[in-house]
Design an enzyme around this catalytic site. Sequence first.
Site, PDB file in Angstrom:
ATOM      1  N   GLY A 156       0.826  -1.205   0.000  1.00  0.00           N
ATOM      2  CA  GLY A 156       0.000   0.000   0.000  1.00  0.00           C
ATOM      3  C   GLY A 156       0.854   1.246   0.000  1.00  0.00           C
ATOM      4  O   GLY A 156       1.900   1.302   0.658  1.00  0.00           O
TER       5      GLY A 156
ATOM      6  N   VAL B  12      -3.302   2.963  17.178  1.00  0.00           N
ATOM      7  CA  VAL B  12      -4.094   3.774  18.113  1.00  0.00           C
ATOM      8  C   VAL B  12      -3.352   5.077  18.412  1.00  0.00           C
ATOM      9  O   VAL B  12      -2.180   5.050  18.783  1.00  0.00           O
ATOM     10  CB  VAL B  12      -4.336   3.042  19.459  1.00  0.00           C
ATOM     11  CG1 VAL B  12      -5.215   3.891  20.371  1.00  0.00           C
ATOM     12  CG2 VAL B  12      -4.961   1.678  19.240  1.00  0.00           C
TER      13      VAL B  12
ATOM     14  N   ASP C  59     -14.809   3.242  14.807  1.00  0.00           N
ATOM     15  CA  ASP C  59     -13.352   3.370  14.800  1.00  0.00           C
ATOM     16  C   ASP C  59     -12.820   3.467  16.234  1.00  0.00           C
ATOM     17  O   ASP C  59     -11.824   2.828  16.590  1.00  0.00           O
ATOM     18  CB  ASP C  59     -12.965   4.606  13.984  1.00  0.00           C
ATOM     19  CG  ASP C  59     -11.492   4.891  14.046  1.00  0.00           C
ATOM     20  OD1 ASP C  59     -10.728   4.220  13.321  1.00  0.00           O
ATOM     21  OD2 ASP C  59     -11.070   5.774  14.827  1.00  0.00           O
TER      22      ASP C  59
ATOM     23  N   LYS D 199     -10.279   0.817  18.377  1.00  0.00           N
ATOM     24  CA  LYS D 199      -9.080   1.208  19.125  1.00  0.00           C
ATOM     25  C   LYS D 199      -9.207   0.806  20.593  1.00  0.00           C
ATOM     26  O   LYS D 199      -8.232   0.386  21.219  1.00  0.00           O
ATOM     27  CB  LYS D 199      -8.844   2.710  18.954  1.00  0.00           C
ATOM     28  CG  LYS D 199      -8.388   3.043  17.526  1.00  0.00           C
ATOM     29  CD  LYS D 199      -8.516   4.508  17.191  1.00  0.00           C
ATOM     30  CE  LYS D 199      -8.028   4.807  15.768  1.00  0.00           C
ATOM     31  NZ  LYS D 199      -8.465   6.144  15.299  1.00  0.00           N
TER      32      LYS D 199
END
Lengths: 434, 434
Positions: free
Chosen positions: B10, B132, B201, B205
Site C-alpha cells: 500500500g 491507536v 473506529d 481502538k
Amino acid sequence: MERIAVGMLGLGNVGSGVAHLLGQCGDRIAVRSGKRVDLKWAVVRDPAKSRDVDLAGVRLVTDARRVIEDPEVGVVIEAMGGTDPALSLILEALAAGKDVVTANKALLAEHGPQVFAQARKYGRAIAFEGSVGGGIPIIQALGVSLAANQVQSLAAIVNGTCNFILSAMTQDGLTYDVALRQAQELGYAEADPTLDVDGSDTAHKLAILAQLAFGASVKTAQIAREGIDRLQLADLKYAAELGYAIKLLALAKLSDSGLELRVAPTLVKKGTPLAEVRGPYNAIRVVGDAVGDTFFYGRGAGMMPTASAVVGDLIDVVVGRAALTSRALNLWPEAAPAPRLSSAAQVRSRYYLRFTIADRPGVLAALAQALGAHAISIASVIQHDPGDDAPADSPVPLVIMTHSAVEAELTAALAEIDRLDVVRAPSICLGVEE
Amino acid sequence: MERIAVGMLGLGNVGSGVAHLLGQCGDRIAVRSGKRVDLKWAVVRDPAKSRDVDLAGVRLVTDARRVIEDPEVGVVIEAMGGTDPALSLILEALAAGKDVVTANKALLAEHGPQVFAQARKYGRAIAFEGSVGGGIPIIQALGVSLAANQVQSLAAIVNGTCNFILSAMTQDGLTYDVALRQAQELGYAEADPTLDVDGSDTAHKLAILAQLAFGASVKTAQIAREGIDRLQLADLKYAAELGYAIKLLALAKLSDSGLELRVAPTLVKKGTPLAEVRGPYNAIRVVGDAVGDTFFYGRGAGMMPTASAVVGDLIDVVVGRAALTSRALNLWPEAAPAPRLSSAAQVRSRYYLRFTIADRPGVLAALAQALGAHAISIASVIQHDPGDDAPADSPVPLVIMTHSAVEAELTAALAEIDRLDVVRAPSICLGVEE
C-alpha cells in the site's frame, strides 16, 4: 520458570516503593517477562530500623559489596541518590556483569559518559526511566517510540516542587516564601530546597533529555539556568493579566544557529497543555519533525510513580529489551563531538519585561525609545493608574510584552534602561514560550 | 553495515508518509539500529500513477506475493487498511518469516487472535504503534513502560474526526451537520464518515487498548457504543454552562464488578487535560495503581504522525526489541478466558439528562420524584425562563445533572419519565467522566 535475583542499593522513599511494588506485582512481572524476579538484597544504613514495607525474604545488609559480589544477582537497582558512593557502586556492579536500573538524574547528568562507557565495556544495560518525569515514560518515548523523528524542540516541567510552588502562588496569591513553606509542610519540598528551586535539578534532567533527543553531551554547567527563588508574585499576576501562566521550564530548541538549552521561569499561554499543569505534576512537550507536537503528563516524583518507572525498567531489563536499547541508543558515546550550542546572542523569543519607574511624563517614551533603538518592538503594555492618593513621583510598575526579539539586543537595551535615572529598580525579564 | 530490505503493502496516505520518512531518515535509523533499512518494494494498484514522494530505488508492483516471496525482505509494512486482502497478506508474510508492522486497527481489533497466533507459530514480531493514537506512543506506554502497573482505567479521545467536529460545535456554535461538512472540507473527515462518527473506529481502538491494558480479548461488538452523529448543539451548550465539554470517549474501567468498556459522548470537566484536547488531536489518560494518572497527547492521525509511529516500529523490529515485546506481551493468547465485563446494571456514573417538558406547574416535581424513586439524586438543574412571549404550554428544556447513580436504575427512571404525558420528546442522557 527462570528466576532472577535483584539487589537494591538504598531503601529510602524510592527504594521502599520499588520493594512494595515488587512484592505486589511479582505475578504481573512473571506474565510480562516469563521470569520470576526476587528482591534478594537491600543495602541500607541500619538493618534494624523498622520499615513500613513488607521485606519478607529480602536480606538487609550494610555492605553493598555483598550484593555486587553475589553471582546470583542479575540486576542492581541503585536507589541511593547522590554521587558518592552511588557512582562507584554502579561502576562496580557493571564490571561485575550486572545490569543496572537507576533513577539518579544528578549522577547521569554529571557522570553519564563514565557510566555508559563502563556499561559498553562490560556489555551491560542501563535503564533510567525514573530519572526524568517520575512515572511519565519520557525516556522510552524519546529513546524508542519517537526514534524516527528529529526532535525539534522540548519544553518540560520536570520539577514538581517548583511547579507546586508556582501553582500555589498563582491560584492562592501566595508569595514565594509562603508557598515554599506550604510545599515543605505537604512534603513537596525538602527542608533545604535549594537544588529544586534554583533550577539545578531541572538542569540535570534537561542534560539527560538533551542527550536522548539531540545526542548532545552537555554538562549541567553549560545550561543557562535561572530558578524560581527570586520570582515575585507581582510578575505572576501581570502574566495572568496578559493571559499567561509562569512555569519553570527546561527548554531545548534546535535551529540553524545550533541547540539552545536553558532552564528559566517562562511565560506560557493559558489554555495550552503546559500552562495547565498544576501542583506537583510534571509534563514534557516534544515536537518532532514527523510526529508534530506531543505531550506527556503525569506525577513527576513520589514513591510509587518513580517505583512504577523503576520496576518498568526492571521488566525491560529482564525481557532483554533494555540491553538492545542501551546498545542501539549509544548514549554519551566516547569521543562525541561537542554539541553546537546557540549563544544567547542568537536566541529569539518574545519577552515579558517589568520596569519600576518614576511616575512622570516622558518615562514611557524614554523606555520605548531605548527598546526601539535595539529593534525591539512592543506588543502590549500594562500600566495601571496608581490613583490620586499615591505620593507624587512614587515608583510605579510598567509591564511590556515584546514581539520576537534577539536576546543580545534585549540585554543591551535593558542595560541602557536600567541606567536611566527615572528607573528605580533593576528591570525584570522573562522569556515567553508560544 | 547490515542491510534490511523492507516491503510495503500500500502506498496511500500512510504508506507515502512512511516512504517519505524512510527516504529522509535512513541515517538516523542506521545510527539508532546499526542497520541500513532499504525500502525495496511497494505494492500498489497502479505503478504508473504519478506520486508526490521520491521513490528512487523502490520497485512498484501490483502483486504482493513478489514482496512476500522475496527472501531478502525482512520486514513487511502493511499500509493498505481494511481486512481484505490485508489479513491474508499479513498471515502469509508471517508464515514466510517476515516481521510485520501495521497501523490497521480494524484488522487487529477484529482478527487479533488469528494474527497473533500466526506470529507466535512462526516466531515473528508484530508491531502496531500506529494503530491507536497516531504518533502518540500509547502502545509502547501500555505494553512496556507502564508494565509494572495494574491499569485501573483508561479514558481516550482516539478519533480526530469526532474531536474536530465536537470542537467546532463547541467553539463556533456550529450544528453537527455544518461541523461535519467543515471537517470534510478540511480533510479531517471522509466523504463517508460513518465509521468515525458512529464510534466504530473508536471501538476498534478501545478493543486494542483493552487487550494491552487488561489482557481482555473483546470483540468490538461487545463494546457498548454510541457515536456523535445524533448529538445536538443544545447539549454542548448546556454542558458548557455546567462547566463541562463533551468528548467522544473510549472508556475502560476495572472494578469489582469486572471491566467496563464503552464508547460514548461524555461530559468532561473543563480545565482537565482531556477536556482541553481540541481539533483533530488525540489523547489518552491512563490511571495505573502505581503511577497514578498519566496523560498522552498528540496528533492522532494524518500522514506524518502515523508514519512516525510506523517507522518507530520498524526501528523497534530491526533492533530486535519488537520480537521480545511480542513474545513477552503474549497478546490475544489462544484459549484466553473470556473477560468478565461489567453489565450496564452495575456501572455507576454521574449523568447529564435533558428533558423536553411542558412548561406547567408540577412537572419538575414529577421528574424529580421518578428519579428519587430509583435512588437517583439531583446535583444541579438548569431551567431557563422561556420568557413571557413563549406560547403557553410550549415545550421547554430541563437539564439535570445527577449525583453518582447506577445505570440500570437510571434507565428504568428514564423509561418511566418518557411515558409521562408532560414529557414531549425522548430524554437525552450522557455520562460524566470525572
